[in-house]
Scaffold this motif. Structure first.
Motif, PDB file in Angstrom:
ATOM      1  N   LEU A  12       0.695  -1.267  -0.528  1.00  0.00           N
ATOM      2  CA  LEU A  12       0.112   0.062   0.374  1.00  0.00           C
ATOM      3  C   LEU A  12       1.152   1.009  -0.073  1.00  0.00           C
ATOM      4  O   LEU A  12       0.107   2.161  -0.341  1.00  0.00           O
ATOM      5  N   SER A  13       2.020   0.881   0.945  1.00  0.00           N
ATOM      6  CA  SER A  13       2.151   2.448   0.477  1.00  0.00           C
ATOM      7  C   SER A  13       3.355   2.635  -1.061  1.00  0.00           C
ATOM      8  O   SER A  13       3.077   4.052  -1.247  1.00  0.00           O
ATOM      9  N   ARG A  16       0.508   4.186  -2.260  1.00  0.00           N
ATOM     10  CA  ARG A  16       0.319   6.005  -1.543  1.00  0.00           C
ATOM     11  C   ARG A  16       1.074   7.121  -2.206  1.00  0.00           C
ATOM     12  O   ARG A  16       0.300   7.223  -2.726  1.00  0.00           O
ATOM     13  N   THR A  58      -6.762   1.729  -3.893  1.00  0.00           N
ATOM     14  CA  THR A  58      -7.140   3.099  -4.003  1.00  0.00           C
ATOM     15  C   THR A  58      -7.957   3.581  -2.635  1.00  0.00           C
ATOM     16  O   THR A  58      -7.664   4.332  -1.912  1.00  0.00           O
ATOM     17  N   ILE A  61      -6.216   3.841   0.234  1.00  0.00           N
ATOM     18  CA  ILE A  61      -5.144   4.857   0.892  1.00  0.00           C
ATOM     19  C   ILE A  61      -5.775   6.356   1.178  1.00  0.00           C
ATOM     20  O   ILE A  61      -5.344   7.174   1.413  1.00  0.00           O
ATOM     21  N   ASP A  64      -6.588   8.484   4.480  1.00  0.00           N
ATOM     22  CA  ASP A  64      -4.752   8.193   5.313  1.00  0.00           C
ATOM     23  C   ASP A  64      -5.180   9.937   5.328  1.00  0.00           C
ATOM     24  O   ASP A  64      -5.107  10.317   4.783  1.00  0.00           O
ATOM     25  N   VAL A  67      -2.292  11.852   3.222  1.00  0.00           N
ATOM     26  CA  VAL A  67      -3.357  11.950   1.839  1.00  0.00           C
ATOM     27  C   VAL A  67      -4.278  13.002   1.467  1.00  0.00           C
ATOM     28  O   VAL A  67      -4.302  13.564   0.176  1.00  0.00           O
TER      29      VAL A  67
END
Length: 287
Positions: A12-13, A16, A58, A61, A64, A67
């Motif tokens: 996921l990083s 992101r 997507t 994230i 977040d 984000v």
């Protein structure tokens, strides 16, 4: 088994980082990468749209906080850029130049793009709040005498973006306090009411005139305005409807449905009040 062994969990990083980078380029937070310029920004906008629509990761994230902070910063950047470009119109010596209008329209198109992607991130309220805040300054420029017979494409695009804002608020997707909703209506309703017959007249005079409010746009704006009015406190409804009936342009938007509902509600409320007072009076007499 060899195929399964090669499968890796989604990082996921990485998703992101790609999304944040795309947002930064799409909103011009990051400096354009030469020699690509605007092409990179357009590509980044398309990438963001794809990730929000097609990439299942997507959604994980976009919730977040960091984000969201980047997206909000991008929105602020685009709003500031648009205001700057718009205000510069009043300083231009030649407003008939297509390049001048194109520059402002590009900035407004970026803002419209944000308006389209923010609902997918549950951030449409941010756009509505920003648009409500700058609306007065926008109209100060576009209603200046220097632009009376110019910039029709810009004026129509402003109505289109405002229509999306009115829909978001009118249908309850974005919740604003009543004073903010009243301000939004009282700011844009007179402008839309004035522009519709002007655009129709220009279209009738010149059949090749490309700028108009098409039927779908008119219907969506009218429906949103009616819904917005009916959700306001009764006194605010009365003020807006009274102003509507005083104007010559009562055909568009047609607020007769809102007026009929307001009349019905007012009569019902008055009847309930009278019945309540009668009950109180009878109870007092019996005592």
């Amino acid at each position: 088994m060899p195929i399964v062994a090669r499968l890796q969990p989604v990082d996921l990083s990485t998703t992101r980082n790609v999304f944040v980078s795309a947002i930064q380029f799409a909103t011009s937070i990051a400096a354009p990468c030469l020699p690509f310029g605007d092409e990179l920004k357009t590509s980044a906008q398309e990438q963001v749209e794809y990730m929000l629509g097609e990439d299942e990761d997507t959604s994980l994230i976009t919730a977040d906080d960091e984000v969201k902070s980047v997206v909000k910063m991008g929105l602020s950047q685009i709003c500031s850029s648009f205001e700057k470009e718009l205000s510069s119109l009043l300083l231009e010596s030649d407003l008939t130049s297509e390049a001048v209008e194109d520059r402002v329209l590009r900035s407004l198109s970026d803002l419209e793009w944000m308006c389209n992607i923010l609902p997918k991130m549950d951030l449409m309220k941010e756009f509505v709040s920003n648009w409500t805040e700058i609306s007065g300054r926008i109209l100060t420029v576009v209603e200046d005498r220097k632009l009376d017979s110019l910039m029709w494409g810009l004026k129509v695009k402003l109505i289109e973006v405002t229509g999306k804002v009115l829909e978001a608020v009118g249908y309850g997707n974005v919740i604003l306090p009543p004073p903010c909703r009243v301000q939004l209506l009282k700011t844009w309703l007179p402008y839309i009411r004035k522009m519709k017959p002007l655009l129709d007249s220009k279209g009738n005079e010149d059949l090749g005139f490309p700028h108009k409010m098409d039927e779908d746009l008119c219907e969506s704006i009218e429906g949103a305005i009616v819904s917005l009015i009916l959700a306001l406190p009764s006194n605010d409804q009365a003020d807006i409807l009274a102003d509507w009936m005083k104007t010559e342009q009562v055909r568009y938007p047609d607020l007769s449905e809102a007026f009929e509902v307001w009349c019905y509600r007012t009569k019902s409320a008055k009847r309930r009040l009278v019945e309540g007072l009668d009950k109180v009076g009878n109870a007092a007499v019996s005592l």
